[in-house]
Design an enzyme around this catalytic site. Structure first.
Site, PDB file in Angstrom:
ATOM      1  N   ASP A  54      59.012  50.419  31.649  1.00 56.77           N
ATOM      2  CA  ASP A  54      58.548  50.321  33.036  1.00 56.77           C
ATOM      3  C   ASP A  54      57.500  51.385  33.346  1.00 56.77           C
ATOM      4  O   ASP A  54      57.611  52.536  32.892  1.00 56.77           O
ATOM      5  CB  ASP A  54      59.748  50.486  33.974  1.00 56.77           C
ATOM      6  CG  ASP A  54      59.473  49.997  35.372  1.00 56.77           C
ATOM      7  OD1 ASP A  54      58.978  48.863  35.526  1.00 56.77           O
ATOM      8  OD2 ASP A  54      59.744  50.747  36.315  1.00 56.77           O
ATOM      9  N   GLU A 115      54.395  48.399  30.788  1.00 63.08           N
ATOM     10  CA  GLU A 115      53.844  47.995  32.079  1.00 63.08           C
ATOM     11  C   GLU A 115      52.846  49.072  32.511  1.00 63.08           C
ATOM     12  O   GLU A 115      53.221  50.213  32.757  1.00 63.08           O
ATOM     13  CB  GLU A 115      54.956  47.855  33.123  1.00 63.08           C
ATOM     14  CG  GLU A 115      54.446  47.379  34.468  1.00 63.08           C
ATOM     15  CD  GLU A 115      55.518  47.444  35.544  1.00 63.08           C
ATOM     16  OE1 GLU A 115      55.523  46.558  36.424  1.00 63.08           O
ATOM     17  OE2 GLU A 115      56.334  48.385  35.523  1.00 63.08           O
TER      18      GLU A 115
END
Length: 419
Positions: A54, A115
């Site tokens: 993330d 990401e």
């Protein structure tokens, strides 16, 4: 740096996201070693195949930390502070990823997908170039960012057919001429449902056929394809009738509350609620719809959010049982993708008839094969003319009959081309 949160000892910690999510200090070697041991190696030893990492561009900060200027407090996806120059793609970020790869990841047969929102192609390649030995791939956000303001998804301005085509061209051809790899996606836990966003969910028929058109598009693009839960059964955004009280995501609520402080008119509130209905992350966070029982079969208790109102119609049980469903079309599309992976997964993407505002058509060229893909992006019947030379063999379509002169609403076709 804003968002320093007071603790019980009257000290502070930095958080870039929700309260209760303190940022870890990656500058501290002991902290990094603890992350590698407890959050990475622990799971690899249990046999996981890889990680989605993330916001992996936000670990390295620019020191000394500084307060953001009052006029610099523009929303970043509802967070309310800027990241560029302070927390995004910081001076040691690539050092940290190389270290994590060399100390842990490289010792296992593992896959990493990162990401990195808003990064340029040049910045992205620093993370995923094979020679850099950091990440295997990252999510490419070009399609899901269509129509949004650079730092604010709710500053939504819409997009043209050419914008749509450009986004998928950049996503599919990202790897061309590089030693990197690409991803294909139009849904995840942070994005609205693709049928509502790029297709049409106004009727069951249009939901079904536009969902299949999007499946055709996704299955013919280069890179690793990621499908989000519910995408394969055609789940949609929540109904426009839902009040703001139904939305639970901190991103949505914070944005709405900040908006109310501007004393908006009822007309302005109604306008923003329509944008929230289209773009809010909540749309992907409603319970997964398994069947037509209470709560869509997700839970016998009270779920985080109420189920989508269309759960009686849109659910996994119905989709699996219906041979004409989006689910069964995805199975066929993925079989075709695997069968012709040299051209569909690895082939070069080239637009055809780019100026056409209704039809998206392109070729995918592999070493010894070529595919020709045609998509009607509208709910209207449109005129169609074959755009490539050679013999065409239809290998995938969301209609049982196909005309040489027109395309039906959201019709899609994939041909193999013989010259």
């Amino acid at each position: 740096m804003p968002r320093l949160m007071p603790m019980t000892r009257q000290q502070y910690y930095l958080r870039l996201f929700a309260e209760g999510q303190p940022d870890l200090n990656w500058e501290n070697e002991d902290t990094r070693e603890a992350i590698y041991k407890s959050a990475v190696k622990f799971w690899l030893d249990k046999g996981v195949d890889g990680f989605r990492i993330d916001v992996c561009s936000l670990y390295s900060k620019t020191y000394p930390l500084r307060d953001a200027a009052a006029d610099d407090m523009t929303p970043v996806d509802g967070l309310g502070f800027p990241l560029e120059g302070q927390a995004s793609n910081g001076p040691r970020i690539h050092e940290f990823h190389k270290e994590m790869n060399s100390k842990v990841m490289s010792h296992y047969d593992t896959m990493t997908v990162g990401e990195v929102p808003g990064a340029s192609v040049e910045e992205t390649l620093k993370y995923v170039s094979a020679k850099e030995k950091e990440l295997n791939m990252i999510f490419l956000f070009y399609p899901v960012e269509l129509g949004c303001g650079k730092t604010d998804r709710f500053n939504y301005q819409g997009f043209t057919a050419q914008d749509f085509k450009d986004a998928f061209f950049k996503q599919s051809n990202f790897v061309k001429g590089t030693d990197a790899w690409s991803t294909v996606f139009i849904e995840n836990h942070d994005q609205p449902r693709s049928i509502t966003r790029f297709g049409d969910d106004s009727t069951p028929e249009l939901r079904n056929i536009s969902g299949k058109m999007l499946a055709t598009l996704q299955s013919t693009l280069s890179g690793t394809l990621f499908l989000y839960e519910g995408q394969e059964i055609g789940m949609t955004n929540v109904p426009v009738s839902w009040d703001i009280s139904e939305y639970k995501d901190v991103n949505t609520i914070n944005y709405w509350n900040a908006f109310l402080k501007t004393n908006p008119s009822e007309e302005e509130k109604t306008k923003l609620l329509k944008v929230i209905n289209l773009m809010a992350r909540d749309n992907a966070r409603t319970p997964m719809l398994w069947n037509d029982s209470k709560n869509g079969g997700f839970s016998t208790g009270d779920p985080w959010m109420r189920v989508n109102d269309n759960y009686k119609e849109v659910n996994a049980a119905n989709e699996r049982a219906d041979p004409n469903s989006i689910y069964n079309y995805y199975k066929k599309a993925l079989e075709i993708r695997k069968l012709y992976k040299d051209v569909l997964v690895h082939g070069d993407f080239d637009h055809i008839d780019y100026a056409n505002k209704q039809i998206m058509s392109y070729t995918k060229a592999g070493k010894d094969k070529k595919a020709y893909v045609v998509l009607n992006l509208t709910k209207n019947v449109v005129k169609y003319t074959k755009q490539v030379e050679g013999d065409l063999r239809l290998i995938l379509s969301n209609y049982s009959a196909n005309s040489d002169s027109e395309l039906q609403p959201f019709e899609s076709r994939v041909y193999l081309v013989s010259t």
